[in-house]
Structure formats: C-alpha cells, structure tokens
Design a protein around this motif. Sequence first.
Motif, PDB file in Angstrom:
ATOM      1  N   ILE A   1       0.837  -1.204   0.000  1.00 23.36           N
ATOM      2  CA  ILE A   1       0.000   0.000   0.000  1.00 23.36           C
ATOM      3  C   ILE A   1       0.869   1.250   0.000  1.00 23.36           C
ATOM      4  N   THR A   2       1.916   1.238   0.824  1.00 26.45           N
ATOM      5  CA  THR A   2       2.825   2.383   0.902  1.00 26.45           C
ATOM      6  C   THR A   2       3.471   2.666  -0.449  1.00 26.45           C
ATOM      7  N   VAL A   3       3.973   1.641  -1.094  1.00 23.85           N
ATOM      8  CA  VAL A   3       4.668   1.821  -2.374  1.00 23.85           C
ATOM      9  C   VAL A   3       3.728   2.337  -3.445  1.00 23.85           C
ATOM     10  N   PHE A   4       2.571   1.721  -3.592  1.00 23.78           N
ATOM     11  CA  PHE A   4       1.661   2.121  -4.664  1.00 23.78           C
ATOM     12  C   PHE A   4       1.085   3.513  -4.440  1.00 23.78           C
ATOM     13  N   VAL A   5       0.819   3.871  -3.186  1.00 25.91           N
ATOM     14  CA  VAL A   5       0.291   5.207  -2.901  1.00 25.91           C
ATOM     15  C   VAL A   5       1.366   6.274  -3.125  1.00 25.91           C
ATOM     16  N   CYS A   6       2.559   6.040  -2.590  1.00 27.75           N
ATOM     17  CA  CYS A   6       3.607   7.062  -2.637  1.00 27.75           C
ATOM     18  C   CYS A   6       4.267   7.180  -4.007  1.00 27.75           C
ATOM     19  N   ALA A   7       4.535   6.066  -4.655  1.00 29.90           N
ATOM     20  CA  ALA A   7       5.147   6.129  -5.989  1.00 29.90           C
ATOM     21  C   ALA A   7       4.115   6.483  -7.050  1.00 29.90           C
TER      22      ALA A   7
END
Length: 447
Positions: free
Chosen positions: A365-371
């Motif tokens: 979730i962190t990667v897809f939201v932030c990137a």
Amino acid sequence: MYFPISAKSGQIRCDLSFCPGRATVSRRKPSYGVVMETNAAIETAKHVLVVFGAVLAFGMLSALIARKLKMPDVAVLLIVGICVGPAMAGFVDIKADSALNQVILIFGSCYILFDGGASLRLKVLKEVWITILVISTLGVLITAAITGLTAYYFLNLPMIVALLLGASLASTDPATLVPIFKQVPIKDRVAQTVMSESAFNDAMGAIVTFTVLAVAMGSGSFSPAHSVYDLLKQASLGIVVGGALGYAAAFAIGHAKYDFLVEYAPLVTLMAVIGAYMQADSLGASGFMAVFVFGIIIGNQDAFGFEMGDEEQHRLEEFIVTTALIMRMFIFILLGAQVDFALMDKYLVGGAAVVAVLMLVARPITVFVCAGVDRRARWSVKELLFMCWTRETGVIPAALAGLLLGMKAPGAEMIASVTFIAVLMTILVQAPTTAWLAGRLGLLIER
C-alpha cells in the motif's frame, strides 16, 4: 537517525585519583588491587580480540556459502550469527547494550551507508527524487499506521502502544538493503530509489517513534507542525553537513592542482564518515543522512569538477568494498548472536502475524500510494511490485527497540520481541529471494 547516549551510562570515563596535598610522585610498587585490575583489563582485551577473530572467520565462511548459493550474504551472516551466539555455540557474545556493540553498529552502518551513497548517480536520482521524498515521509506514516492497527487487533494492545510498535518498525534498513543491491544487479533507478529511501526514512522513523513515545509516557502531545519542523531540520542539517564534508574531501583527493591528500584517500573516507556522523549528531540532525550525502558527492566527483587518477580511484574503491564487507560481517553476525529467543517466544504467533501484514499489506500500500503520485518517474507495475518486496528490517529498528527498552517505554519488551521477529522474517525471507524476484520481473541487468 542519531543514537542518543545517556551521559551516565553511555560515556567511557577515566578516573585518575591522587592524594591531595602531596607534591611528590609516589614510587611505591603497584598494589595488588592495581595489578589485578590491570590483569583483568588485559584479559578483557584478549577476549575482545578472540571474538573479533571469530567474527571475521565466520564472516568469511558465510561469504563463501552465500557465493555458492548465489544469494545476498546478509541472510547467511544472520543465520551464522544465531548459530555462533550465546543461545547456541557461544563463540560470539557481545552484549547489545555494551559500548563496543554501539560503536560497531554506528560506525558499521555509517560506512555501509556511505558505500551505498557513493554507488548512486545524480543523473538517476534526478528522475526519481519525488518518489524518494514522498515514500520517505508519508510512506513511513502509512506503514506505521497500518502496522500499528494490526498490532492493536492481533496482540490486544492499547492503541498508543500498538502505534509505538508500528512507528519503530516503519523505517527500512540501509545496512541491509545497500549490501543486497551491491550484490544483486538490479535496474539502476529501482535499486537507487530503494537505497535512497532507506537512508532518508530513518530520520522520519525516529521522529515518529519518539513523538508517539512522548504521548505514551504522558510527557507530550502530537504536533504535526513540530514533527514536520523537526524532520526538515534533521534532513536539511544532515544534507548541509554531508555536502560540506563531501566537497572538502573531494577537493582534497580529486582537485587537479590541490589534491594533497590523494594518496590518503581511504583514510579520508574513514575520518570524514566519522566526522559527518558526529557533527550532524551534535547539531541534532540525521547522522545517517550526512554520511549518505557525503558518499553521493564522493561517488559523483566528476559532477563537481573533480577527478582522481585511475590508480588512486581503483585503490579507493577496493578499500571501500573491503571495509564495507568487514562492517557487514560484524553487524549481521552480532545482530544474529543477540536475537533473544526467550523474548521472541512470548509473542511469536501474534508478532509473526503483525510482521506478515507489514510485509504483505502495509508495504505494498505504501509503495503504490507514494510512488503513484510521481507521474514523472512513470513506474511500471513490475518495478512497483519489486519495491513492495524490498523493505528489510535490520539495524535501525533494532536500535530503536533497544532504546525503548533502556527508557522503559510502555510495551518495550513486546516491541523488542516483535522487532526480532521482523528482523528474522524479512532478512531470511526477502533477502534470499531478491535476485529470483528481480529475474522473474525482468529487472536484472548485466554488469
């Protein structure tokens, strides 16, 4: 991140006593007690030398095994550390709260991070800086929140203690990730994004952890404005310190006319890594940020108008590689030797569930939201999936857990237990499969 050391317990004191009122030097023979103390000091020194020799021997064995298995050596070093630690063979036993261990962790992590910074290229960083900035700040908050909520339900904790656990596990570990990407040839912008994130997010992880701790102990309240200011202060001062020392070092070893220290370039890196960390730490900034930026400048000297000769450059690179390898051996063998299985067993099932959610839910979730907000980088789904799998937990969260134990924070034993579980699960599961996953996703490159 910087490691606060208690003025009472973190200092090495030298107490020189003498008899007041006497102007002459005593010529009496040393007392029996002094002789005994001297002998004890010599025996301690011998013991430390034996342990150091054992770590280097087991480290070389681990490196050979890792090369045969074609996997990053950090996982093998961790397993070997567990086997030779006090819980099993007992060959290596350096206490986690000892000054010697702290010196090894701090300097070792700094030099590994410097090595990682030196391998980055400014041209690549210009393409992905937005992703690095967002994932190192907002990403830490997202990871901490999801992990904390998971701990609240699975471990039946008070919400503030659960969030404290989530915050301490939220940052990734440069001492683990940098060696992996130095050994596994991954597509440049992916590897450099993950390594840079691990260098930049330790400051954010520390800030969030101690902000939540202040609330948990009733000595403060959460202030978004203060937290943002603290983050900007730590990051900016760290960049300034690392940049200034990096430019000075590059001038001294790479200037066409004034490179008076070029023959001592390896020693310059040792002094500057220590100086960058200590100076940033004294200013309340991120020491890791400083050494990382220092490494970037040394590794990109040509961008600043400096250049070393081929022979000197080769000698410097060989020294950096060898020193980073030795530091890696010490850090991960000691980390494995210090795993407390009795403490882990207390929260094993719930802790493993929390770490599984951290790896398989919070990180993606962190990667897809932030990137996803970085339209300029144009990340592919395969690149994002790979970044989801690379978030090893290691020295930084372990250090935070140790600090919380020393401060007798609420739930400190539970946090230390789950941190040990996270270290083992992420390094032993994710690190060995990094090359395999990169190959499946088509992200491996030829060197």
